[in-house]
Design an enzyme around this catalytic site. Sequence first.
Site, PDB file in Angstrom:
ATOM      1  N   ARG A   1      10.881  -7.037  22.267  1.00  0.00           N
ATOM      2  CA  ARG A   1       9.615  -7.234  21.406  1.00  0.00           C
ATOM      3  C   ARG A   1       9.138  -5.740  21.663  1.00  0.00           C
ATOM      4  O   ARG A   1       9.173  -5.332  19.857  1.00  0.00           O
ATOM      5  CB  ARG A   1       8.286  -7.511  22.332  1.00  0.00           C
ATOM      6  CG  ARG A   1       8.576  -9.760  21.911  1.00  0.00           C
ATOM      7  CD  ARG A   1       7.637 -10.480  22.818  1.00  0.00           C
ATOM      8  NE  ARG A   1       6.221  -9.927  22.061  1.00  0.00           N
ATOM      9  CZ  ARG A   1       5.730  -9.172  21.822  1.00  0.00           C
ATOM     10  NH1 ARG A   1       5.506  -8.794  23.069  1.00  0.00           N
ATOM     11  NH2 ARG A   1       4.531  -9.312  20.821  1.00  0.00           N
TER      12      ARG A   1
ATOM     13  N   CYS B   1      22.779   1.437  24.198  1.00  0.00           N
ATOM     14  CA  CYS B   1      23.324   3.115  23.443  1.00  0.00           C
ATOM     15  C   CYS B   1      23.138   2.470  21.799  1.00  0.00           C
ATOM     16  O   CYS B   1      23.564   2.186  21.109  1.00  0.00           O
ATOM     17  CB  CYS B   1      24.894   2.510  23.008  1.00  0.00           C
ATOM     18  SG  CYS B   1      25.682   1.932  24.607  1.00  0.00           S
TER      19      CYS B   1
ATOM     20  N   TYR C   1       8.633 -15.434  24.975  1.00  0.00           N
ATOM     21  CA  TYR C   1       9.376 -14.244  22.967  1.00  0.00           C
ATOM     22  C   TYR C   1      10.697 -13.164  24.401  1.00  0.00           C
ATOM     23  O   TYR C   1      10.133 -12.048  23.179  1.00  0.00           O
ATOM     24  CB  TYR C   1       8.942 -13.621  22.047  1.00  0.00           C
ATOM     25  CG  TYR C   1       8.160 -14.856  21.855  1.00  0.00           C
ATOM     26  CD1 TYR C   1       8.639 -15.988  20.165  1.00  0.00           C
ATOM     27  CD2 TYR C   1       6.361 -15.351  21.606  1.00  0.00           C
ATOM     28  CE1 TYR C   1       8.191 -16.708  20.141  1.00  0.00           C
ATOM     29  CE2 TYR C   1       5.872 -16.507  21.172  1.00  0.00           C
ATOM     30  CZ  TYR C   1       6.707 -16.501  19.611  1.00  0.00           C
ATOM     31  OH  TYR C   1       6.083 -17.819  19.434  1.00  0.00           O
TER      32      TYR C   1
ATOM     33  N   TYR D   1       9.041  -5.610  17.445  1.00  0.00           N
ATOM     34  CA  TYR D   1       7.509  -5.153  16.792  1.00  0.00           C
ATOM     35  C   TYR D   1       6.810  -4.020  17.489  1.00  0.00           C
ATOM     36  O   TYR D   1       5.593  -3.439  16.529  1.00  0.00           O
ATOM     37  CB  TYR D   1       7.046  -5.981  17.185  1.00  0.00           C
ATOM     38  CG  TYR D   1       7.717  -7.814  17.423  1.00  0.00           C
ATOM     39  CD1 TYR D   1       7.642  -7.988  15.789  1.00  0.00           C
ATOM     40  CD2 TYR D   1       7.333  -7.897  17.964  1.00  0.00           C
ATOM     41  CE1 TYR D   1       8.043  -9.437  15.996  1.00  0.00           C
ATOM     42  CE2 TYR D   1       8.316  -9.857  17.834  1.00  0.00           C
ATOM     43  CZ  TYR D   1       8.383 -10.443  16.868  1.00  0.00           C
ATOM     44  OH  TYR D   1       9.161 -11.138  16.604  1.00  0.00           O
TER      45      TYR D   1
HETATM   46  C1  LIG Z   1       6.040 -20.100  16.294  1.00  0.00           C
HETATM   47  C2  LIG Z   1       5.555 -21.477  16.320  1.00  0.00           C
HETATM   48  C3  LIG Z   1       4.580 -21.662  17.343  1.00  0.00           C
HETATM   49  C4  LIG Z   1       3.672 -20.599  17.776  1.00  0.00           C
HETATM   50  O1  LIG Z   1       3.595 -19.063  17.681  1.00  0.00           O
HETATM   51  P1  LIG Z   1       3.038 -18.966  19.229  1.00  0.00           P
HETATM   52  O2  LIG Z   1       2.161 -17.683  18.137  1.00  0.00           O
HETATM   53  O3  LIG Z   1       3.539 -18.558  20.115  1.00  0.00           O
HETATM   54  O4  LIG Z   1       1.713 -19.840  19.482  1.00  0.00           O
HETATM   55  C5  LIG Z   1       3.953 -22.606  16.260  1.00  0.00           C
HETATM   56  N1  LIG Z   1       5.316 -23.581  15.305  1.00  0.00           N
HETATM   57  C6  LIG Z   1       5.468 -23.192  14.495  1.00  0.00           C
HETATM   58  C7  LIG Z   1       5.695 -23.731  13.285  1.00  0.00           C
HETATM   59  C8  LIG Z   1       6.171 -22.154  15.356  1.00  0.00           C
HETATM   60  O5  LIG Z   1       6.810 -21.181  14.206  1.00  0.00           O
END
Ligand SMILES: *Cc1c(COP(=O)(O)O)cnc(C)c1O
Length: 421
Positions: free
Chosen positions: A312, A342, A371, A316
């Site tokens: 992450r 690396c 994640y 991001y």
């Molecule tokens: C990633 C995702 C979620 C979960 O999102 P969060 O931000 O982790 O709550 C729910 N529905 C769909 C379709 C997703 O792609």
Amino acid sequence: MHHFKYQKGVLQAEAVPIPRIAQAIGTPFYLYSHATLEHHFQAFDRPFGRVPHLTCFALKANPNLAILRIFGRLGAGADIVSGGELYRALKAGIPPEKIVYSGVGKTDEEIEFALKKKIFMLNVESPEELRLIDRIAGRLKKKAPVAIRVNPDIDPQTHPYISTGLKKNKFGINIQESLAEYALAREMPNLEIKGVDCHIGSQLLLTEPFLEAVGKLKKLVAAIEGQGLTIRVLDLGGGLGITYDQEEPPHPREYARAILQALGKETRTIILEPGRVLVGNAGMLVTKVLYVKRGEEKNFIIVDAGMNDLLRPSLYGSFHQILPVVKKNARRIQADVVGPICESGDFLAKDRTLPLPRAGDLLAVMSAGAYGFSMSSNYNARPRVAEVLSRGDDFQVIRKRETYANLIALEQIPAFLKDKG
Ligand SMILES: *Cc1c(COP(=O)(O)O)cnc(C)c1O
């Protein structure tokens, strides 16, 4: 809220001092708290209590089987985005009738797998997918339960990589055009139209975008029903944010209250797909300091976890709080906390002020339950780390650390490259 606290200067997971785990299994490892996971699920699910609803945990945030079982035993369903996630959800004992399947790129094989397992519904993301599902269901002599994932063109005010409900995003079918797709779907013999679906993004810190989405869905449902179809299910997706640093997301209670209020008198089944909010702050990554490298311009704390373990920050630019597992009174330095990979993008934190650590000290990278492991890789031929679950004064390894042998287990040398013996 979580169950990671200092006790006499030593960070604990519930009642387990974290150094004890490090001593037993080495580092790095992901560490989750059972009590926190249960608490988070209930805090999210209970406020919807009186309304017919299903909380489908979004597996992609953390698909470990033990974690799925914790939620499954509390009544959770699953939101999946691949055949692999369907396999995992079923293996963890999530009933198929509590599984919803999202994703822009479902393959024939994945659609067939989902239909054969009789999942609750497929959230369809394009007109072509709708036609494909109808064909496959026809071949299998089944009725495919579907919702159309609509793109409501709402700015969730989050990171561009995790905004999913804007016109420019690849997800869903434009909400205006979806009405025509519902009309077409109705004529397809092998579809059972169940509902409407949207998911506008992740790490949302305001309720307004959710409410805007509810408003648009309600209008769409009225228009669809005006065409003589019945909509039984409203899938509102996931996306509720968490505190990584100073963010103040709505409490799940406020989120539920706002949504229920916006829905008004609603008897349809509501589906919610929370991921991050259930697991994010229930997990951390524990890593060991290898070296402290002091430079003229910058100091680096080099640790044994890298971007392959927690992507992450690199992907991001995300912030994760970093805490010393054992508090110390050393003077503080400003440093980047970096891994052994690396790549210059391999960092867990930038310009962070920490008590000057020494080689061997443990650091806790907080809020890493969502994640985190699920995005990890074997880059630089690094075995993926162990995952551990604490419960009371006990802990269990819920995924073993990979070995070097695991790294090459699936590779094969063609005969023409083998040494003649
Ligand atoms: C990633 C995702 C979620 C979960 O999102 P969060 O931000 O982790 O709550 C729910 N529905 C769909 C379709 C997703 O792609």
